[in-house]
Design a protein around this motif. Sequence first.
Motif, PDB file in Angstrom:
ATOM      1  N   GLN B 421      54.628  -0.541  11.432  1.00  0.00           N
ATOM      2  CA  GLN B 421      55.149  -0.023  10.170  1.00  0.00           C
ATOM      3  C   GLN B 421      54.467   1.306   9.814  1.00  0.00           C
ATOM      4  OE1 GLN B 421      57.482  -1.407   8.168  1.00  0.00           O
ATOM      5  NE2 GLN B 421      57.219  -0.346   6.226  1.00  0.00           N
ATOM      6  N   ALA B 422      53.138   1.331   9.983  1.00  0.00           N
ATOM      7  CA  ALA B 422      52.388   2.542   9.636  1.00  0.00           C
ATOM      8  C   ALA B 422      52.723   3.682  10.597  1.00  0.00           C
ATOM      9  CB  ALA B 422      50.898   2.256   9.654  1.00  0.00           C
ATOM     10  N   ALA B 423      53.039   3.330  11.845  1.00  0.00           N
ATOM     11  CA  ALA B 423      53.316   4.377  12.828  1.00  0.00           C
ATOM     12  C   ALA B 423      54.751   4.872  12.742  1.00  0.00           C
ATOM     13  CB  ALA B 423      53.035   3.855  14.235  1.00  0.00           C
ATOM     14  N   PHE B 424      55.693   3.960  12.508  1.00  0.00           N
ATOM     15  CA  PHE B 424      57.106   4.342  12.634  1.00  0.00           C
ATOM     16  C   PHE B 424      57.862   4.429  11.307  1.00  0.00           C
ATOM     17  CE2 PHE B 424      56.243   1.978  16.718  1.00  0.00           C
ATOM     18  CZ  PHE B 424      56.024   3.137  17.451  1.00  0.00           C
ATOM     19  N   SER B 425      57.578   3.506  10.366  1.00  0.00           N
ATOM     20  CA  SER B 425      58.401   3.478   9.157  1.00  0.00           C
ATOM     21  C   SER B 425      57.763   4.243   8.006  1.00  0.00           C
ATOM     22  CB  SER B 425      58.671   2.036   8.731  1.00  0.00           C
ATOM     23  OG  SER B 425      59.168   2.017   7.414  1.00  0.00           O
ATOM     24  N   ARG B 426      56.526   3.906   7.700  1.00  0.00           N
ATOM     25  CA  ARG B 426      55.760   4.550   6.617  1.00  0.00           C
ATOM     26  C   ARG B 426      56.500   4.514   5.294  1.00  0.00           C
ATOM     27  NH1 ARG B 426      52.387   9.017   8.919  1.00  0.00           N
ATOM     28  NH2 ARG B 426      52.086   8.426  11.063  1.00  0.00           N
ATOM     29  N   SER B 427      57.279   3.467   5.056  1.00  0.00           N
ATOM     30  CA  SER B 427      58.129   3.516   3.862  1.00  0.00           C
ATOM     31  C   SER B 427      57.368   3.336   2.567  1.00  0.00           C
ATOM     32  CB  SER B 427      59.236   2.468   3.973  1.00  0.00           C
ATOM     33  OG  SER B 427      58.671   1.175   4.000  1.00  0.00           O
ATOM     34  N   ARG B 432      52.649   0.186  -3.868  1.00  0.00           N
ATOM     35  CA  ARG B 432      53.998   0.240  -4.432  1.00  0.00           C
ATOM     36  C   ARG B 432      54.323  -1.135  -4.996  1.00  0.00           C
ATOM     37  NH1 ARG B 432      57.792   3.467  -2.172  1.00  0.00           N
ATOM     38  NH2 ARG B 432      56.215   4.938  -2.868  1.00  0.00           N
ATOM     39  N   GLU B 433      54.906  -1.182  -6.196  1.00  0.00           N
ATOM     40  CA  GLU B 433      55.281  -2.492  -6.737  1.00  0.00           C
ATOM     41  C   GLU B 433      56.116  -3.235  -5.694  1.00  0.00           C
ATOM     42  OE1 GLU B 433      56.149  -2.968 -11.255  1.00  0.00           O
ATOM     43  OE2 GLU B 433      56.868  -0.998 -10.605  1.00  0.00           O
ATOM     44  N   THR B 434      55.740  -4.467  -5.431  1.00  0.00           N
ATOM     45  CA  THR B 434      56.318  -5.182  -4.299  1.00  0.00           C
ATOM     46  C   THR B 434      57.848  -5.161  -4.316  1.00  0.00           C
ATOM     47  OG1 THR B 434      54.402  -6.615  -4.462  1.00  0.00           O
ATOM     48  CG2 THR B 434      56.199  -7.343  -3.021  1.00  0.00           C
ATOM     49  N   TRP B 435      58.445  -5.437  -5.454  1.00  0.00           N
ATOM     50  CA  TRP B 435      59.909  -5.550  -5.505  1.00  0.00           C
ATOM     51  C   TRP B 435      60.600  -4.217  -5.308  1.00  0.00           C
ATOM     52  CZ3 TRP B 435      62.667  -2.936  -9.256  1.00  0.00           C
ATOM     53  CH2 TRP B 435      61.931  -2.435 -10.337  1.00  0.00           C
ATOM     54  N   ARG B 436      59.840  -3.125  -5.453  1.00  0.00           N
ATOM     55  CA  ARG B 436      60.441  -1.806  -5.238  1.00  0.00           C
ATOM     56  C   ARG B 436      60.382  -1.360  -3.777  1.00  0.00           C
ATOM     57  NH1 ARG B 436      61.238   1.115 -10.090  1.00  0.00           N
ATOM     58  NH2 ARG B 436      59.841   0.431 -11.752  1.00  0.00           N
ATOM     59  N   SER B 437      59.735  -2.139  -2.928  1.00  0.00           N
ATOM     60  CA  SER B 437      59.570  -1.716  -1.535  1.00  0.00           C
ATOM     61  C   SER B 437      60.920  -1.585  -0.849  1.00  0.00           C
ATOM     62  CB  SER B 437      58.717  -2.728  -0.769  1.00  0.00           C
ATOM     63  OG  SER B 437      57.452  -2.800  -1.368  1.00  0.00           O
ATOM     64  N   LEU B 438      60.941  -0.760   0.198  1.00  0.00           N
ATOM     65  CA  LEU B 438      62.209  -0.450   0.859  1.00  0.00           C
ATOM     66  C   LEU B 438      62.923  -1.699   1.362  1.00  0.00           C
ATOM     67  CD1 LEU B 438      64.197   1.624   2.076  1.00  0.00           C
ATOM     68  CD2 LEU B 438      62.780   1.622   4.122  1.00  0.00           C
ATOM     69  N   ASP B 439      62.191  -2.563   2.053  1.00  0.00           N
ATOM     70  CA  ASP B 439      62.847  -3.736   2.633  1.00  0.00           C
ATOM     71  C   ASP B 439      61.832  -4.863   2.820  1.00  0.00           C
ATOM     72  OD1 ASP B 439      61.341  -2.746   4.715  1.00  0.00           O
ATOM     73  OD2 ASP B 439      63.044  -1.850   5.744  1.00  0.00           O
ATOM     74  N   ASP B 440      62.330  -5.995   3.322  1.00  0.00           N
ATOM     75  CA  ASP B 440      61.465  -7.147   3.540  1.00  0.00           C
ATOM     76  C   ASP B 440      60.341  -6.823   4.513  1.00  0.00           C
ATOM     77  OD1 ASP B 440      63.121  -8.435   1.875  1.00  0.00           O
ATOM     78  OD2 ASP B 440      63.830  -9.943   3.304  1.00  0.00           O
ATOM     79  N   ALA B 441      60.657  -5.999   5.518  1.00  0.00           N
ATOM     80  CA  ALA B 441      59.631  -5.674   6.511  1.00  0.00           C
ATOM     81  C   ALA B 441      58.472  -4.943   5.853  1.00  0.00           C
ATOM     82  CB  ALA B 441      60.238  -4.818   7.621  1.00  0.00           C
ATOM     83  N   ALA B 442      58.789  -4.054   4.914  1.00  0.00           N
ATOM     84  CA  ALA B 442      57.728  -3.315   4.229  1.00  0.00           C
ATOM     85  C   ALA B 442      56.843  -4.271   3.434  1.00  0.00           C
ATOM     86  CB  ALA B 442      58.336  -2.262   3.313  1.00  0.00           C
ATOM     87  N   SER B 449      50.046  -8.325   6.567  1.00  0.00           N
ATOM     88  CA  SER B 449      49.324  -7.859   7.752  1.00  0.00           C
ATOM     89  C   SER B 449      48.397  -6.686   7.457  1.00  0.00           C
ATOM     90  CB  SER B 449      50.317  -7.443   8.828  1.00  0.00           C
ATOM     91  OG  SER B 449      51.297  -8.422   8.989  1.00  0.00           O
ATOM     92  N   ARG B 450      48.929  -5.705   6.747  1.00  0.00           N
ATOM     93  CA  ARG B 450      48.110  -4.505   6.539  1.00  0.00           C
ATOM     94  C   ARG B 450      46.876  -4.839   5.716  1.00  0.00           C
ATOM     95  NH1 ARG B 450      49.393   1.204   6.575  1.00  0.00           N
ATOM     96  NH2 ARG B 450      47.949   2.363   5.281  1.00  0.00           N
ATOM     97  N   THR B 451      47.067  -5.661   4.675  1.00  0.00           N
ATOM     98  CA  THR B 451      45.924  -6.009   3.848  1.00  0.00           C
ATOM     99  C   THR B 451      44.924  -6.864   4.626  1.00  0.00           C
ATOM    100  OG1 THR B 451      47.303  -5.842   1.889  1.00  0.00           O
ATOM    101  CG2 THR B 451      45.253  -7.057   1.662  1.00  0.00           C
ATOM    102  N   ALA B 452      45.423  -7.764   5.471  1.00  0.00           N
ATOM    103  CA  ALA B 452      44.512  -8.572   6.280  1.00  0.00           C
ATOM    104  C   ALA B 452      43.703  -7.686   7.228  1.00  0.00           C
ATOM    105  CB  ALA B 452      45.303  -9.618   7.073  1.00  0.00           C
ATOM    106  N   LEU B 453      44.365  -6.741   7.880  1.00  0.00           N
ATOM    107  CA  LEU B 453      43.656  -5.831   8.794  1.00  0.00           C
ATOM    108  C   LEU B 453      42.661  -4.967   8.024  1.00  0.00           C
ATOM    109  CD1 LEU B 453      46.476  -4.539  11.167  1.00  0.00           C
ATOM    110  CD2 LEU B 453      44.674  -6.176  11.693  1.00  0.00           C
TER     111      LEU B 453
END
Lengths: 325, 659
Positions: B421-427, B432-442, B449-453
């Motif tokens: 996601q960080a390499a390809f989408s970066r959305s 960002r408020e969770t419900w405003r995110s681009l999609d489920d993947a974001a 995952s990102r927070t765990a890492l």
Amino acid sequence: MKVKGNALPFLWVRGLVAAAATWKALLLALALNAALALVVTAPLASRLHDLLDDRPTADGLAKGWDVVLGAHLLRSEPGLLGDRARLGEIEQGTLPLAEWPRLSGPLAGLLAAGFLHAALSALLAGGFAGRFAAERERGSLAAFFSDVVRLGLPSLFIGLVGLAAILGAFLLFVELPREATLSPDLRWDWERTGLSLLRLFAFLGAAGAIRAVVAQSRAALGLAKTANPVLALASGVGFVLGRPVKALFLEAAFGVTALFPLALWLVFAPSWSGGDWRLLALLVSGQQAVVLLRLFARTAHLGAAMAWMRGAREASRPAPAKIEA
Amino acid sequence: MHRLKALLGFSALLGTAFPARAIPRVPPVASYRIEAAWDGEQKTLVGRETVTFVNRTSRELPDVVLHLYLNGFRNTRSTLWRGLPPPSGSAAFGFCELKRVALPDGTDLTRRISFETPAGDNPDDRTLARVPLPRPVRPGETLVLEVDFESRLPRGVLRTGWKDDFVFAGQWFPKLAKATDAGWRGRPFHSSTEFFADFGSYDVTLLLPAEVKGKVAVTGRVVEEADDAAERVRVRAHAEDVHDFAFSFSPRFEVRKETVAPKGLPRVDVLLFLQPDHRRSRERYLRAAREGLALFGTWLTPYPYPVLTIVDPPTGSGAEAMEYPTLFTGATAWLSPAAGGEPGAVTLHELAHQWFQGMLASDETSEAHLDEGLVSWISARATTRIFGTPSPVVEAFGVPIPMRSLKRPLPEGESQDALDQAAFSRSDPVLRETWRSLDDAAVRTNAYSRTALLLESVARTSGEQPLFAAIREYARRFAFRHPTTGDFLGVLGEVAGPEARDLVERGWTSAGAADYAVTRASTRRAAPGAGYLGEGPRRAYRAPAAPARSFESTVVVQRLGEIAWPVEVEMRFEGGQTVTRRWDGRAEWMRWRITGPRLVSAVVDPRRTCLLDVNRLNDGLRTEPDPTVARAWGHRLRFLAQNLLELFALVAVLPGASW
Ligand SMILES: [Zn+2]
């Protein structure tokens, strides 16, 4: 050495004996296989040198695959194995058959090489059929080649029909019922597993039957006076339909013979980390032996099919009456 | 520690009274008394609820806002359905209908109901209802509402619904939005976000088919179970200090009860409602609960409730792996192999939610990372501790096959999607408020995952003890208080130090990647100085001479990603000598020049502290190429190709295509 009788173990041994006599042609088939593998993997192998040779951080891949490092490799080089999205579908087994021709990169190369190898093997099978049908000079390469010229194309035709039938069986038994057997509406997990395995075994059964028909048809081709692939196919189908269970068992016996050495190898062979050249020489020899045994088993199946068909014909032919005496 | 012990002694005296608390409780805000009857034919729950709301905010509330979550399944025009697959039949739909809303004095408010679309983007959504009141509820005042409702559950999807005779009822009753000093906080039901609500007590009476007697899993405890007329059983459940109520029943459940008393921690009754075809997973579920309660009890706070219920849903029920207060669902399958780590890992994940979602109760609709992220990190730690590092599992023809020779270290092995996601989408950045995110993947990659890492990286960079201490203090301080990202960062800075806080903020505010690369590693023989050397009369010419024995080496490390991270750079020299330099990682690049033995290689972040680095391969560079690894793979690939080609000759079909 001559082994008589049409019982399964006898046929198995007779197949192996017949195939052993054609060892020169088998080595040729092995060389073809190895050369094709070398060519088809060369671009990927050289790309790997570009990517990894300068990188001490890739050392974790020396011993084998590493889930995390592998993910980093494929992220930094998304096209390494071809289409990244389709790769996931292949891994899941959900890529539809119709999508396979649209693959790109090394996977597409492998697919093309696969068909080329299948075609070459079918041509060579004509040669093997000719040699097995002959009483003499079974090991002669020159005779083998003249049989390839004579029976190669008809054998290829039979192979293509077999291939189409196997793809059809795949569609019918594996792809079409996939959704239904993995349906979330199934009540119990074992229904899901059971139905999925049923799908697999149905396909294996069908593919085995088709393989048996192909083998018997090539045998018929070798035994016939004219190289007519349609007649050969018809007699192959007729032969297998008359003895379906035994034909399947024969196919399975050679399948096991082919895969057993490979399984042993995968379990017990050490992994080469790129350094020790003597180990590499040993491993490559072992690997070639494993592949040769697979080729040998596949060819022996044809030999057994030939022996069986010939035996069956001899048994059903009435004893010649000596009227003139 | 001392205070905790004193409180523990006190709760032991209370025995099974609800709850056994080592955490100061907060007064209830939203409490519910519900009676509902299940209609197995219609898949409906028809009932009445009495909502008691105490306005503990600082502002007057002129109305109430109710969530009717099941209306997300009402039709394909709902906001929720934008994230769902197309409907497969009438069973896919559900609803939550308000029949009557009234005050205790009989004032009927039903006609005043209107539906809310805060973002104004979907007037057809019916998951958020506003009910204006005859007079506002002032701070400190109590409002009682009588609500008659009818809810229909869909065929199980997105955490709720039924499959065969298994029913999981989540988000099934009309439920108040969260009251805040800024007014009601409610969001239409999104497919990628979860929930936010006030604490209170629940007293729920359910009329269910008689065959499920003893097989009803609830938030809190079943306090009464009595046969009712017409082959029904009346089940009464009670829970305190919770912000939601879910239940599940199935005549097929196999119920296991075990009392767990980790050393120095309160006793907890663990109830497992298991599918008969999942018996092989029973001990793994129970072990995860048993050892997880002990571990999280030490890492965080003691588990705040006396009961923990695990519901094991049937495969394909749509109810898998979801947390509710004191109750969660697992996920497993008939042949689930132990080497894959499941259902241990999912159980520990959902168990960790008991603290972050259940007890801290941050806003999951806007700040999902506070819950899912912290849970993903801490449960990865717990899973590795209890079950070891899992192996990947592939499924072929309904048979899961563990690949034992491979390992999937946690959290890295399950979080690579965040790096993609960080390499390809970066959305979206995490904040960002969770419900405003681009999609489920974001949402999935950021919140989980990102927070765990990120947290694992902070543990490896700033020390794991300070991070554990900070999270423990966060859990203790904000129990039952709905903390925000600011609260978490505040405690983090205070307990783990400003560096840890700064690093977490960097990871959360950027949508991009961390990527350090060694872009130059060169070495050559050092030549002695040549030319006009010295000043004035001392100036003398020295001709270029043959190079000396020592080497001059240059290493350049570049920051290619947006995120800066403090890193070490390890330079390896001939003879085995290594030199390590620290770099704060902020500038675009850093160069080191070293004279000494011949440089062999340079590696940035050799100990893998920054797991947000999207490309681990470019973390190092050699001065001379070493073809060993690629050669080994060339060798493996050739043998693989030989065998695949032979398979082709046999059937002309690749093996992978078959499952
Ligand atoms: Zn979760």
